[in-house]
Design an enzyme around this catalytic site. Structure first.
Site, PDB file in Angstrom:
ATOM      1  CG  ASN A  10      -1.997  -0.974   1.221  1.00  0.00           C
ATOM      2  OD1 ASN A  10      -2.491  -1.352   0.162  1.00  0.00           O
ATOM      3  ND2 ASN A  10      -2.392  -1.435   2.397  1.00  0.00           N
ATOM      4  CG  ASP A  12       0.919   3.005   4.700  1.00  0.00           C
ATOM      5  OD1 ASP A  12       0.049   2.368   4.072  1.00  0.00           O
ATOM      6  OD2 ASP A  12       1.622   2.506   5.594  1.00  0.00           O
ATOM      7  N   GLY A  40       1.544  -6.795   3.936  1.00  0.00           N
ATOM      8  CA  GLY A  40       2.465  -7.706   3.261  1.00  0.00           C
ATOM      9  C   GLY A  40       3.850  -7.108   3.091  1.00  0.00           C
ATOM     10  CD  GLU A 136      -3.831  -4.993   4.565  1.00  0.00           C
ATOM     11  OE1 GLU A 136      -4.064  -4.137   5.433  1.00  0.00           O
ATOM     12  OE2 GLU A 136      -2.775  -5.039   3.919  1.00  0.00           O
ATOM     13  CB  THR A 214       0.284  -9.713  18.985  1.00  0.00           C
ATOM     14  OG1 THR A 214      -0.742  -9.466  18.008  1.00  0.00           O
ATOM     15  CG2 THR A 214       1.460 -10.401  18.303  1.00  0.00           C
ATOM     16  N   GLY A 216      -0.898  -6.432  22.301  1.00  0.00           N
ATOM     17  CA  GLY A 216      -0.587  -5.030  22.547  1.00  0.00           C
ATOM     18  C   GLY A 216       0.270  -4.870  23.786  1.00  0.00           C
ATOM     19  N   GLY A 219       1.705  -7.990  25.764  1.00  0.00           N
ATOM     20  CA  GLY A 219       2.707  -8.909  25.228  1.00  0.00           C
ATOM     21  C   GLY A 219       2.150  -9.872  24.203  1.00  0.00           C
ATOM     22  CB  ALA A 243       4.946  -1.203  10.888  1.00  0.00           C
ATOM     23  CB  ALA A 244       3.402  -2.668  16.471  1.00  0.00           C
ATOM     24  N   GLY A 245       2.581  -4.962  14.647  1.00  0.00           N
ATOM     25  CA  GLY A 245       2.239  -6.372  14.443  1.00  0.00           C
ATOM     26  C   GLY A 245       2.939  -6.988  13.254  1.00  0.00           C
ATOM     27  CB  SER A 285       9.233   2.404  12.090  1.00  0.00           C
ATOM     28  OG  SER A 285       8.297   1.352  11.898  1.00  0.00           O
TER      29      SER A 285
END
Length: 300
Positions: A10, A12, A40, A136, A214, A216, A219, A243-245, A285
């Protein structure tokens, strides 16, 4: 062993705001940027920066050629990536002053997979390879079936939550990468219960699969048959959780590809995710493996 990622890409478009906009309200953004993203792409970048061999399958429009370049620069194989005469996927993202985000996605080229294309990509697969996919994209069920037939290990990141999960051959999935809401939706249980109970419910429904859930700030939990592990978060000042996950997913699979234990995979993925939320943007990041190792040494 490699990771084949049938993954969304994507453009963003990110607005920084003090508070999320409310229905009927117009607000002014405190900042705006255009970045590379898509679950992805983020996962492939994370896995490649973590040192895994990654083949990214998907498509962009001519407006998204920079997405292809970012994947290649991260070390991913983009030889199967198509460039189509239409618009790329696009995500519209709000990030508030607490680092939380809200995201709307326009699929674009991410929902233009065909069975012929999927089969052509899987010609490069070998038994034991990981095939990663998210919700997605289109033809999720076909990718799961065909990958399973090739002897690959199917990893399904059930995000966004499938509207009709019963229509997907989820019994063929080897690893579910989910948060607590996605896990509850797939298990058909309440998301309000104890996290361990949600995990057990999903394990009961898909007893052959490993579950990575996961949570948040709470943990991550891992369950596979009689195995159970957990890992807390590394406390950091969250700037952008976009992009954490995805970072966690890519790093976790990369660790498994490298033959590391589940415990070490959870630790490295948690560290990389903490580093990612400490910086703005999605793909920009995501840390490289050497930086993650150095960061971890400072916390041992």
């Amino acid at each position: 062993m490699k990771i084949i990622n049938f993954g969304s890409l994507n453009i963003d478009k990110v607005c920084s705001v003090e508070e999320f906009v409310q229905p009927g309200e117009t607000i002014m953004a405190t900042g705006y940027s255009v970045n590379a993203g898509g679950k992805g792409l983020n996962q492939s970048v994370a896995a490649a920066r973590a040192g895994a061999q990654v083949l990214h399958a998907g498509a962009v429009g001519s407006d998204g050629l920079f997405l292809k370049e970012i994947l290649a620069d991260a070390g991913a194989d983009v030889s199967c990536l198509r460039v189509m005469d239409t618009e790329s996927g696009c995500a519209f993202i709000e990030v508030n002053s607490k680092g939380q985000n809200r995201i709307i996605v326009s699929a674009g080229t991410n929902r233009m997979y065909t069975e012929e294309y999927i089969k052509n990509v899987l010609e490069k697969a070998e038994a034991g390879d990981f095939v990663l996919l998210q919700n997605e994209i289109n033809m999720v069920g076909e990718i799961i079936r065909l990958s399973h037939e090739k002897g690959c290990r199917v990893v399904f990141n059930a995000s966004p939550i499938p509207g009709k999960p019963e229509e997907l051959p989820l019994e063929l999935v080897d690893i579910f990468m989910v948060n607590e809401l996605e896990a509850a939706a797939l298990a058909g249980t309440s998301a309000e219960g104890d996290f361990r109970d949600i995990l057990k419910a999903l394990q009961k429904k898909y007893p052959k699969a490993a579950i990575v859930m996961t949570l948040g700030k709470d943990g991550v939990l891992y369950g596979y048959k009689e195995e159970f592990y957990s890992h807390p978060i590394f406390k950091v000042n969250a700037v952008d959780t976009t992009a954490a996950g995805d970072t966690f997913c890519g790093y976790f699979l990369a660790a498994l590809c490298a033959g590391k234990s589940v415990e070490m995979a959870l630790r490295e993925a948690s560290a990389a995710s903490a580093m990612a939320v400490s910086a703005k943007g999605a793909a920009p990041s995501i840390p490289v493996h050497s930086a993650m190792e150095e960061w971890l040494r400072g916390r041992s």
